[in-house]
Design a protein around this motif. Sequence first.
Motif, PDB file in Angstrom:
ATOM      1  N   VAL A 250      -3.764  -2.589   9.969  1.00 19.06           N
ATOM      2  CA  VAL A 250      -5.071  -3.096  10.405  1.00 19.06           C
ATOM      3  C   VAL A 250      -6.146  -2.778   9.374  1.00 19.06           C
ATOM      4  O   VAL A 250      -6.983  -3.633   9.039  1.00 19.06           O
ATOM      5  CB  VAL A 250      -5.452  -2.496  11.779  1.00 19.06           C
ATOM      6  CG1 VAL A 250      -6.898  -2.833  12.140  1.00 19.06           C
ATOM      7  CG2 VAL A 250      -4.511  -3.003  12.858  1.00 19.06           C
ATOM      8  N   ALA A 251      -6.139  -1.558   8.839  1.00 23.13           N
ATOM      9  CA  ALA A 251      -7.134  -1.152   7.844  1.00 23.13           C
ATOM     10  C   ALA A 251      -7.019  -1.989   6.579  1.00 23.13           C
ATOM     11  O   ALA A 251      -8.024  -2.396   5.987  1.00 23.13           O
ATOM     12  CB  ALA A 251      -6.976   0.327   7.523  1.00 23.13           C
ATOM     13  N   THR A 281      -4.898   5.898   6.305  1.00 20.18           N
ATOM     14  CA  THR A 281      -5.521   4.695   6.874  1.00 20.18           C
ATOM     15  C   THR A 281      -6.878   4.440   6.231  1.00 20.18           C
ATOM     16  O   THR A 281      -7.204   3.312   5.857  1.00 20.18           O
ATOM     17  CB  THR A 281      -5.686   4.855   8.394  1.00 20.18           C
ATOM     18  OG1 THR A 281      -4.410   5.120   8.991  1.00 20.18           O
ATOM     19  CG2 THR A 281      -6.281   3.604   9.024  1.00 20.18           C
ATOM     20  N   ALA A 282      -7.677   5.492   6.093  1.00 20.63           N
ATOM     21  CA  ALA A 282      -8.997   5.359   5.473  1.00 20.63           C
ATOM     22  C   ALA A 282      -8.878   4.953   4.006  1.00 20.63           C
ATOM     23  O   ALA A 282      -9.629   4.093   3.522  1.00 20.63           O
ATOM     24  CB  ALA A 282      -9.770   6.671   5.597  1.00 20.63           C
ATOM     25  N   LEU A 283      -7.929   5.550   3.285  1.00 22.07           N
ATOM     26  CA  LEU A 283      -7.750   5.207   1.875  1.00 22.07           C
ATOM     27  C   LEU A 283      -7.205   3.790   1.719  1.00 22.07           C
ATOM     28  O   LEU A 283      -7.551   3.088   0.767  1.00 22.07           O
ATOM     29  CB  LEU A 283      -6.818   6.208   1.200  1.00 22.07           C
ATOM     30  CG  LEU A 283      -7.353   7.635   1.043  1.00 22.07           C
ATOM     31  CD1 LEU A 283      -6.322   8.527   0.361  1.00 22.07           C
ATOM     32  CD2 LEU A 283      -8.664   7.647   0.256  1.00 22.07           C
ATOM     33  N   ALA A 284      -6.344   3.351   2.650  1.00 25.44           N
ATOM     34  CA  ALA A 284      -5.826   1.986   2.593  1.00 25.44           C
ATOM     35  C   ALA A 284      -6.962   0.980   2.757  1.00 25.44           C
ATOM     36  O   ALA A 284      -7.005  -0.040   2.051  1.00 25.44           O
ATOM     37  CB  ALA A 284      -4.772   1.778   3.685  1.00 25.44           C
ATOM     38  N   PHE A 285      -7.876   1.256   3.660  1.00 22.48           N
ATOM     39  CA  PHE A 285      -9.041   0.384   3.827  1.00 22.48           C
ATOM     40  C   PHE A 285      -9.862   0.348   2.544  1.00 22.48           C
ATOM     41  O   PHE A 285     -10.260  -0.725   2.068  1.00 22.48           O
ATOM     42  CB  PHE A 285      -9.897   0.889   4.991  1.00 22.48           C
ATOM     43  CG  PHE A 285     -11.236   0.206   5.097  1.00 22.48           C
ATOM     44  CD1 PHE A 285     -11.332  -1.065   5.638  1.00 22.48           C
ATOM     45  CD2 PHE A 285     -12.389   0.829   4.651  1.00 22.48           C
ATOM     46  CE1 PHE A 285     -12.564  -1.705   5.727  1.00 22.48           C
ATOM     47  CE2 PHE A 285     -13.616   0.208   4.726  1.00 22.48           C
ATOM     48  CZ  PHE A 285     -13.705  -1.071   5.278  1.00 22.48           C
ATOM     49  N   VAL A 316       0.229  -5.906  -4.404  1.00 24.18           N
ATOM     50  CA  VAL A 316      -0.834  -4.918  -4.212  1.00 24.18           C
ATOM     51  C   VAL A 316      -0.957  -4.540  -2.735  1.00 24.18           C
ATOM     52  O   VAL A 316      -1.104  -3.356  -2.397  1.00 24.18           O
ATOM     53  CB  VAL A 316      -2.175  -5.456  -4.754  1.00 24.18           C
ATOM     54  CG1 VAL A 316      -3.300  -4.477  -4.447  1.00 24.18           C
ATOM     55  CG2 VAL A 316      -2.082  -5.685  -6.260  1.00 24.18           C
ATOM     56  N   ALA A 317      -0.890  -5.537  -1.838  1.00 24.30           N
ATOM     57  CA  ALA A 317      -1.011  -5.254  -0.401  1.00 24.30           C
ATOM     58  C   ALA A 317       0.125  -4.359   0.080  1.00 24.30           C
ATOM     59  O   ALA A 317      -0.105  -3.382   0.810  1.00 24.30           O
ATOM     60  CB  ALA A 317      -1.036  -6.563   0.388  1.00 24.30           C
ATOM     61  N   LEU A 318       1.368  -4.680  -0.320  1.00 26.43           N
ATOM     62  CA  LEU A 318       2.507  -3.849   0.080  1.00 26.43           C
ATOM     63  C   LEU A 318       2.371  -2.439  -0.493  1.00 26.43           C
ATOM     64  O   LEU A 318       2.679  -1.451   0.190  1.00 26.43           O
ATOM     65  CB  LEU A 318       3.813  -4.490  -0.383  1.00 26.43           C
ATOM     66  CG  LEU A 318       4.254  -5.755   0.357  1.00 26.43           C
ATOM     67  CD1 LEU A 318       5.508  -6.335  -0.275  1.00 26.43           C
ATOM     68  CD2 LEU A 318       4.484  -5.459   1.830  1.00 26.43           C
ATOM     69  N   GLY A 319       1.902  -2.349  -1.734  1.00 25.78           N
ATOM     70  CA  GLY A 319       1.690  -1.041  -2.340  1.00 25.78           C
ATOM     71  C   GLY A 319       0.655  -0.226  -1.586  1.00 25.78           C
ATOM     72  O   GLY A 319       0.850   0.974  -1.349  1.00 25.78           O
ATOM     73  N   ILE A 320      -0.442  -0.860  -1.185  1.00 26.48           N
ATOM     74  CA  ILE A 320      -1.493  -0.171  -0.432  1.00 26.48           C
ATOM     75  C   ILE A 320      -0.962   0.313   0.906  1.00 26.48           C
ATOM     76  O   ILE A 320      -1.246   1.442   1.344  1.00 26.48           O
ATOM     77  CB  ILE A 320      -2.706  -1.099  -0.256  1.00 26.48           C
ATOM     78  CG1 ILE A 320      -3.414  -1.305  -1.599  1.00 26.48           C
ATOM     79  CG2 ILE A 320      -3.681  -0.518   0.776  1.00 26.48           C
ATOM     80  CD1 ILE A 320      -4.532  -2.334  -1.547  1.00 26.48           C
ATOM     81  N   VAL A 321      -0.186  -0.532   1.580  1.00 29.68           N
ATOM     82  CA  VAL A 321       0.372  -0.150   2.886  1.00 29.68           C
ATOM     83  C   VAL A 321       1.305   1.057   2.737  1.00 29.68           C
ATOM     84  O   VAL A 321       1.228   2.023   3.515  1.00 29.68           O
ATOM     85  CB  VAL A 321       1.120  -1.339   3.521  1.00 29.68           C
ATOM     86  CG1 VAL A 321       1.916  -0.881   4.738  1.00 29.68           C
ATOM     87  CG2 VAL A 321       0.134  -2.435   3.923  1.00 29.68           C
TER      88      VAL A 321
END
Length: 335
Positions: A250-251, A281-285, A316-321
């Motif tokens: 979600v983030a 979660t905060a860092l992913a956002f 990038v999205a998968l890496g962030i998750v």
Amino acid sequence: MSSVFVWLNDQLLRMQWLSDLVTLLLRDVIGMDVGSRMGASVHFFLYDTVKIFILLSVLIFSISYVQSFFPPERTRRILGQHKGLGANIVAALLGTITPFCSCSSIPLFIGFTSAGLPVGVTFSFLISSPLVDLASVILLASIFNWGIALAYVLVGLVLAVLGGTLISWMKMEHQIEEFVFTAPVVSHDGGTITRRERLSYARDQVIEIASRVWPYVLIGVGIGAAIHNWIPQDLITGLLGQDKWWSVLVATIAGVPMYADIFGTLPIAEALVGKGVGLGTALAFMMSVTALSLPSMIMLKRVVKLPLLVVFATIVALGIVVIGYLFNATAYLFI
């Protein structure tokens, strides 16, 4: 020795003296109760805003002075001396000394590509530049701690290197728009710049970057103050709590429509963690806003074709998750 380091960290990075000064101003001069919701919100806003701009000015000046020794032509030559994985690592590291958002990194991406650098190498730079600049490291340390800041740098660099390496492995050079390869390359090695010119350049960079990011800093600090003092903790933890498996997803998705520099998202991350949201979660956002924002994707679409844009965003999205879940799982080591 450790007590001296703690004192320096508290006074120079966390700026405890500034927090005390704001408290004194609000309580003794204005007569505001800093323990109330309104007083705490005003304190959070004033303290974080002034602290960020002080650190931002000092750091951008210092980084820009160093950066004056690495103009695009010299950076291109440095990258051109390396091949394979080593080139991706060097590109990611060079991205850390460019205090740019993703949109302003794209012209450098065009310049590097037109100069003949491999596409995967330029993408390592493009991922690293907005995500892991040195100023953000110091700001992370001032808001959280050095352990979190250094771990963030490490995973950000790994994401940049792996992302660029995967794009290189997929041989997607044909997915770059043709005009990029024919863009003019400006040659300038930076060796003839005087010290006064470097200082002038660093000053101008502070003014230019501050004039660009100040609205996002104010908005970010304002949102952080609201989260910290007005939004019930149960509401936030119910959606993004550490026990919610979907919180990182979600983030990450929530950050895409937004656009801000990392300086504007840090106060939000700080407030979220303070309300019980997982560190990851905060860092992913925060990472999603800086690396995957919709305006950045729209601008990048002008220089790459849709398949490469989708591959880049997906990697990038998968890496962030993955990074988000990793930090959530290991947060006890840092906090």
